[in-house]
Enzyme design. Structure first.
Site, PDB file in Angstrom:
ATOM      1  N   CYS A 238       0.786  -1.242   0.000  1.00  0.00           N
ATOM      2  CA  CYS A 238       0.000   0.000   0.000  1.00  0.00           C
ATOM      3  C   CYS A 238       0.816   1.289   0.000  1.00  0.00           C
ATOM      4  CB  CYS A 238      -0.933   0.030   1.218  1.00  0.00           C
ATOM      5  SG  CYS A 238      -1.789  -1.529   1.551  1.00  0.00           S
TER       6      CYS A 238
ATOM      7  N   CYS B   9       1.325   3.784  -3.050  1.00  0.00           N
ATOM      8  CA  CYS B   9       0.238   4.687  -3.453  1.00  0.00           C
ATOM      9  C   CYS B   9      -0.142   5.672  -2.354  1.00  0.00           C
ATOM     10  CB  CYS B   9      -1.002   3.889  -3.836  1.00  0.00           C
ATOM     11  SG  CYS B   9      -0.937   3.184  -5.490  1.00  0.00           S
ATOM     12  N   HIS B  10      -0.209   5.202  -1.107  1.00  0.00           N
ATOM     13  CA  HIS B  10      -0.757   6.023  -0.027  1.00  0.00           C
ATOM     14  C   HIS B  10       0.315   6.720   0.811  1.00  0.00           C
ATOM     15  CE1 HIS B  10      -4.824   4.595  -0.794  1.00  0.00           C
ATOM     16  NE2 HIS B  10      -4.338   3.365  -0.879  1.00  0.00           N
TER      17      HIS B  10
ATOM     18  N   MET C  41      -8.232   1.696  -6.578  1.00  0.00           N
ATOM     19  CA  MET C  41      -7.911   0.875  -5.420  1.00  0.00           C
ATOM     20  C   MET C  41      -8.163  -0.592  -5.763  1.00  0.00           C
ATOM     21  SD  MET C  41      -7.238   0.529  -2.095  1.00  0.00           S
ATOM     22  CE  MET C  41      -7.628  -0.599  -0.746  1.00  0.00           C
TER      23      MET C  41
ATOM     24  N   HIS D 175       8.391  12.241 -11.266  1.00  0.00           N
ATOM     25  CA  HIS D 175       8.971  10.903 -11.270  1.00  0.00           C
ATOM     26  C   HIS D 175      10.291  10.892 -12.041  1.00  0.00           C
ATOM     27  CE1 HIS D 175       8.841   6.719 -10.352  1.00  0.00           C
ATOM     28  NE2 HIS D 175       8.919   6.369 -11.624  1.00  0.00           N
TER      29      HIS D 175
ATOM     30  N   HIS E 153       5.689   7.781 -18.410  1.00  0.00           N
ATOM     31  CA  HIS E 153       6.815   7.106 -17.748  1.00  0.00           C
ATOM     32  C   HIS E 153       7.940   6.975 -18.776  1.00  0.00           C
ATOM     33  CE1 HIS E 153       9.335   4.210 -15.691  1.00  0.00           C
ATOM     34  NE2 HIS E 153       8.633   4.431 -14.587  1.00  0.00           N
TER      35      HIS E 153
END
Length: 576
Positions: free
Chosen positions: A81, A84-85, A122, A360, A402
């Protein structure tokens, strides 16, 4: 009659239960933007922080958890997780999951959310079988607890891990081997925690060097002598390519989780400094370029481009300016780019530019002046003028760009361009990069073509080639993930040709995802990693760039999960 009344009562309840998962998942949706399977696969990578000891903060309002349950929840969170979080659950690509939000939802509500996922991307952790019912319940309670905070990492902590394996005074004073160093490939062996140094001329492995876990990038010093590699566990290895058998001469951990490393390249500062950026703690460190001795730590915590405080801006990418003695440092969560002047380490000067979230990877244009970096959650490319130290543009592109380092080439109609592929869709966006001779095209998407599909991680060409190669290793369709798309730059209208790289490798069972095209020094060969699981056979496939025919397959039991490959010459001179 009783039966009829009972059915009348039950039907609305069953209907409510049927729509409950959807209603809960919609409540967590982020502006109704869905994420592709490729994006989810990319973000869900495990974090080395899963094994770090952290204090359990007891929240009296949260449902009870034993210490063992809390530890299990922490392991799952950082493995599944955190990408993402965020480490502190403040949100990044995914929404914030802090107790001020989760406590109001309650355990039952959160269990449905975790079990079924959401339209915003999610994953359906429960119904997919990734988490058991017991683990879903565990995680619903875990995210109502106070987030545990990993330890900080000071210069003292770094010095405790610093090893100067071979001091500078005892290293070679001249090249001691017969290798064509400029054509060596530093190849990441992701799951074995190693890099393979492969001779690009003979296709033989020179040495397997033990490194940190899942090396993210290899960078060459300005002189071409030293190779810097950094693992996700924040361990840096400094490899001396002049040695009879190139190997580590210094190593150090710069934090607990990291992604980026670079070396000073401005004239007069060649090989003098190195810099590494951490995911945790959110900071970067400047080191001596030939020993890795830590000199300066700078925190990246601060305000986002939206003027909100963020405690965890991860350093995503770093490049060295060729126009000034500066490092260009991208902080993911804040969307800010720092131009770090290293002339005076004791009195460090930093220029901070507002870009977009979440920054990124990226690379320089063909002149080396402009740095183009993906703000992938914003579907933008930010352009930095490293000569003038200012933002040149922010360009809208496709879904979740990306680029790796991107690809520079001369477009037959629009002149010099830099191109990116995308995780979230099949497009390839080309941005004009010549504001002098092609001013009307500068910093605009001048052309957009379609590749095989989404799930691309890298795009590549070479100044001596008219081919453009685009991988799709994270596409859920195995036909796409096991092949490569190649375009004729002079005839984009003809579309792409697909080459069956995995088939050419001649391997047995396995995922065999094709990842990261990389050219040799001469620009007449393209190398591809055929990436399978740790317990499956992998390989490197070499293709003749002119004929697009198979040239060689490199196989060895020691080539475990090869992914990124970095040619020494091309990395040294920022050729891509």
């Amino acid at each position: 009659m009783k039966s009829s009344r009972r059915n009348t009562t039950i039907r609305p309840v069953l209907a409510l239960l049927a729509i409950l998962p959807l209603s809960i998942s919609l409540a967590f949706a982020q502006d109704d933007k869905t994420h592709s399977a490729a994006e989810l696969k990319y973000q869900a990578g495990g974090s080395p922080l899963a094994s770090e000891p952290m204090h359990q903060n007891i929240n009296p309002k949260a449902p009870p958890m034993t210490k063992a349950e809390f530890e299990s929840g922490k392991q799952i969170y950082f493995q599944r997780c955190a990408g993402c979080h965020g480490v502190l659950r403040k949100g990044a690509t995914g929404k914030a999951l802090t107790p001020d939000i989760t406590l109001d939802k309650g355990t039952d509500y959160l269990k449905v959310f975790i079990n079924y996922g959401s339209p915003a991307g999610m994953p359906n952790w429960g119904t997919s079988g990734d988490l058991s019912d017991k683990e879903v319940d565990l995680m619903a309670r875990y995210i109502q607890q106070e987030p545990p905070v990993p330890p900080e990492f000071s210069i003292k902590d770094m010095e405790a891990t610093w090893k100067e394996v071979i001091p500078v005074a005892k290293r070679p004073t001249k090249k001691m081997n017969n290798y064509n160093i400029a054509n060596i490939f530093s190849t990441t062996l992701r799951d074995s925690g190693e890099v393979a140094l492969i001779d690009g001329d003979t296709k033989k492995i020179i040495n397997i060097v033990k490194t940190g876990y899942a090396v993210h990038i290899s960078r060459t010093s300005a002189s071409g002598r030293y190779l810097f590699v950094i693992g996700r566990d924040a361990r840096i290895n400094l490899i001396d390519l002049w040695m009879e058998k190139p190997d580590t001469v210094a190593e150090m951990k710069v934090g607990l989780e990291a992604r980026s490393v670079e070396t000073s390249k401005f004239k007069g500062y060649e090989d003098k400094y190195a810099i590494a950026g951490d995911y945790w703690p959110p900071q970067f460190v400047i080191m001596e370029g030939d020993t890795l001795k830590p000199l300066k730590i700078v925190s990246t915590r601060g305000m986002t481009v939206d003027n909100e405080y963020h405690p965890e801006p991860r350093v995503a990418s770093i490049v060295a300016s060729h126009y000034r003695p500066e490092f260009v440092v991208s902080a993911k969560e804040t969307g800010k780019i720092m131009l770090v002047d290293y002339k005076d380490i004791n009195n460090l000067k930093t220029t901070t530019l507002d870009a977009a979230k979440f920054l990124h990877d990226g690379g320089l244009d063909s002149t080396g002046r402009y740095f183009l970096v993906a703000a992938n959650a914003s579907n933008k490319i930010a352009v930095v003028d490293t000569k003038e130290d200012k933002m040149a543009a922010i360009v809208n592109v496709g879904k979740t760009p990306h680029p790796g380092r991107g690809a520079n080439f001369i477009h037959p109609k629009f002149g010099p361009v830099w191109a990116t592929s995308h995780l979230g869709d099949e497009t390839i966006s080309m941005i004009g990069t010549d504001p002098v001779k092609h001013k009307a095209q500068a910093w605009k998407v001048v052309d957009s073509i379609k590749g095989q599909g989404g799930g691309s991680l890298f795009i590549k060409t070479h100044p001596k080639s008219r081919n453009l190669w685009v991988d799709t290793p994270l596409n859920p369709d195995t036909k796409l993930s096991q092949s490569i798309a190649v375009f004729d730059i002079d005839h984009f209208e003809k579309g792409y040709v697909t080459l069956p790289i995995a088939e050419w490798a001649g391997l047995g069972e396995g995922a065999k995802r094709i990842v990261q095209p990389e050219y040799n020094k001469a620009g007449d060969e393209v190398w591809f990693s055929v990436w399978s699981a740790k317990d499956k056979e992998s390989a490197i496939v070499v293709v003749d760039d002119k004929t697009r025919k198979l040239k060689a397959v490199i196989k060895d039991p020691k080539l475990i999960t090869p992914t990124g490959k970095f040619n020494i010459n091309n990395t040294q001179h920022d050729i891509y």
